[in-house]
Design a protein around this motif. Sequence first.
Motif, PDB file in Angstrom:
ATOM      1  N   ALA A 351       0.844  -1.201   0.000  1.00 24.47           N
ATOM      2  CA  ALA A 351       0.000   0.000   0.000  1.00 24.47           C
ATOM      3  C   ALA A 351       0.886   1.261   0.000  1.00 24.47           C
ATOM      4  O   ALA A 351       0.594   2.221  -0.717  1.00 24.47           O
ATOM      5  N   GLN A 397       4.625  -8.806 -11.717  1.00 26.72           N
ATOM      6  CA  GLN A 397       4.671  -7.380 -11.354  1.00 26.72           C
ATOM      7  C   GLN A 397       4.137  -6.588 -12.533  1.00 26.72           C
ATOM      8  O   GLN A 397       4.455  -6.897 -13.681  1.00 26.72           O
ATOM      9  N   LEU A 411       2.643 -11.074  -2.649  1.00 27.44           N
ATOM     10  CA  LEU A 411       1.232 -11.477  -2.611  1.00 27.44           C
ATOM     11  C   LEU A 411       1.076 -12.996  -2.739  1.00 27.44           C
ATOM     12  O   LEU A 411       0.164 -13.577  -2.155  1.00 27.44           O
ATOM     13  N   ALA A 412       1.993 -13.643  -3.507  1.00 25.09           N
ATOM     14  CA  ALA A 412       1.949 -15.113  -3.613  1.00 25.09           C
ATOM     15  C   ALA A 412       2.128 -15.719  -2.218  1.00 25.09           C
ATOM     16  O   ALA A 412       1.471 -16.700  -1.847  1.00 25.09           O
ATOM     17  N   PHE A 437      -7.217  -4.887  -0.359  1.00 25.88           N
ATOM     18  CA  PHE A 437      -6.833  -6.310  -0.285  1.00 25.88           C
ATOM     19  C   PHE A 437      -7.475  -6.932   0.933  1.00 25.88           C
ATOM     20  O   PHE A 437      -7.454  -6.360   2.023  1.00 25.88           O
TER      21      PHE A 437
END
Length: 445
Positions: A351, A397, A411-412, A437
């Motif tokens: 963020a 990305q 994120l993975a 998210f």
Amino acid sequence: MSAKMRLTLWVTFMVMLVSVMVLVFILVMNRHSLPEDPASYLVDVVIDNANDIEFDRGTFEWDELSVYKRGVYCSFYNTEGELLLSANKEDMDFSNVPFKSNQIRTVRSGDKDFYLYDLYVDMEVSGVWIRGVVLTDSHIGITDTIMRLTLILLPLILIVTFLGALLISSRTFKPMEKIVDTANSINDADDLTDRINLKHGPKEFRQLAGAFDRMFERLEKIFDAERQFTSDASHELRTPTAIILAECDRAKRKAKTAEDYRESIDHIAEQGERMSDLIEELLGITRLQQGTERYPLRKADLSEFVTVTAEEFVPADDRGMHMDTEIEEGIMCSFNASLMSRVIYNLLQNAYKYGRENGYIRLALRRDEGRALLSVKDNGPGIAPENMDRIWQRFWQADESRGSGGSGLGLAMVKEIAELHGGSVWAESTPGKGSEFYFSIPAEV
Ligand code: ADP
């Protein structure tokens, strides 16, 4: 020898042993219940009859008498030699043998030898002759019958036992063959997706098959993660390695001053650090996927944990952004603290990285239908709709994120962690307005 053959032979052998023991027992009992010599129990039976003879007002009473007992046949005659009572045995007629009291004699009838014993009972009014006869080999006859029966029956019993045991053990071991076949086919075809999936059969085999299936599942995960690690590592490390080599080459050929060398070394060190971070992250996510490292879940207050972690969070670069939190109190969850702090860190870091300069970030935690829902919202440029699924893939990305210093693994990793907690992740985003998210895991009631 196969287990089923061993079992069958063992059962057959035991049945044979028991049958032989029963036979011996019967023979021994037989010998004990009948005296060795038929002549002696012939006398016993005749004397027993003599004691039981009664005359009622001159009439012979035969209610109590035994005409046949333990192989002994008895006949009763009056003093004139007239037959009063006898067992009806036609092939044994000894009426022409003269009476002789109290003496055992051997007589022959047909092709058989008998002992014959007469006894005169004087009953005051009149007298009675009792004549007993018994085969000289009377008890041997019974033993013989038993032996003969055994010789016919024993092989029959053994055949039935053998076939029955073979049938039952074959059926019992059938699931075992399925387990072996599947294990072999997995080995031969190198295909770990196959499962035994045993639904029927003895409980122990179903448990064994279940254990094997779980093992195959774990192996499959480990091999998949390893394969992915190898391909990811070789792919992702190629660029920094090429840059390092190019930089070394450049320094060797072009650098002249100490300043030039320092610049090259800085460049190389930067790439080295990038590689090191990448390897570290890659190993972290691979271990998580393989499940080889244990991440125990403990029940704790997630609200408190998120509050403290958010307070301690320091962004790499805050770009004038402002973060606030909205945390519902007292949400209890089973979670792994180090993984959970990783989730919060990754989402907040993104963020700050991808949000709008001087924008805002909101970290929220609330209850949502029996689950704990953590969300991180920003008012940055957002994500294009076609990329919404890709952001969860390893190394993905957006083009404009390439220089952000990230690796595309954050994120993975968040997704893997959610799965390990039995939870899920998703994102909502409006290009130009911002993204949110979500991370949801089961909460305790
Ligand atoms: P990294 O941040 O290392 O690039 P991530 O897996 O954390 O890797 O994120 C993958 C990609 O998703 C990022 O490169 C970026 O393009 C996109 N992304 C992640 N978070 C945001 C966000 N808050 N706003 C916009 N794009 C985002």
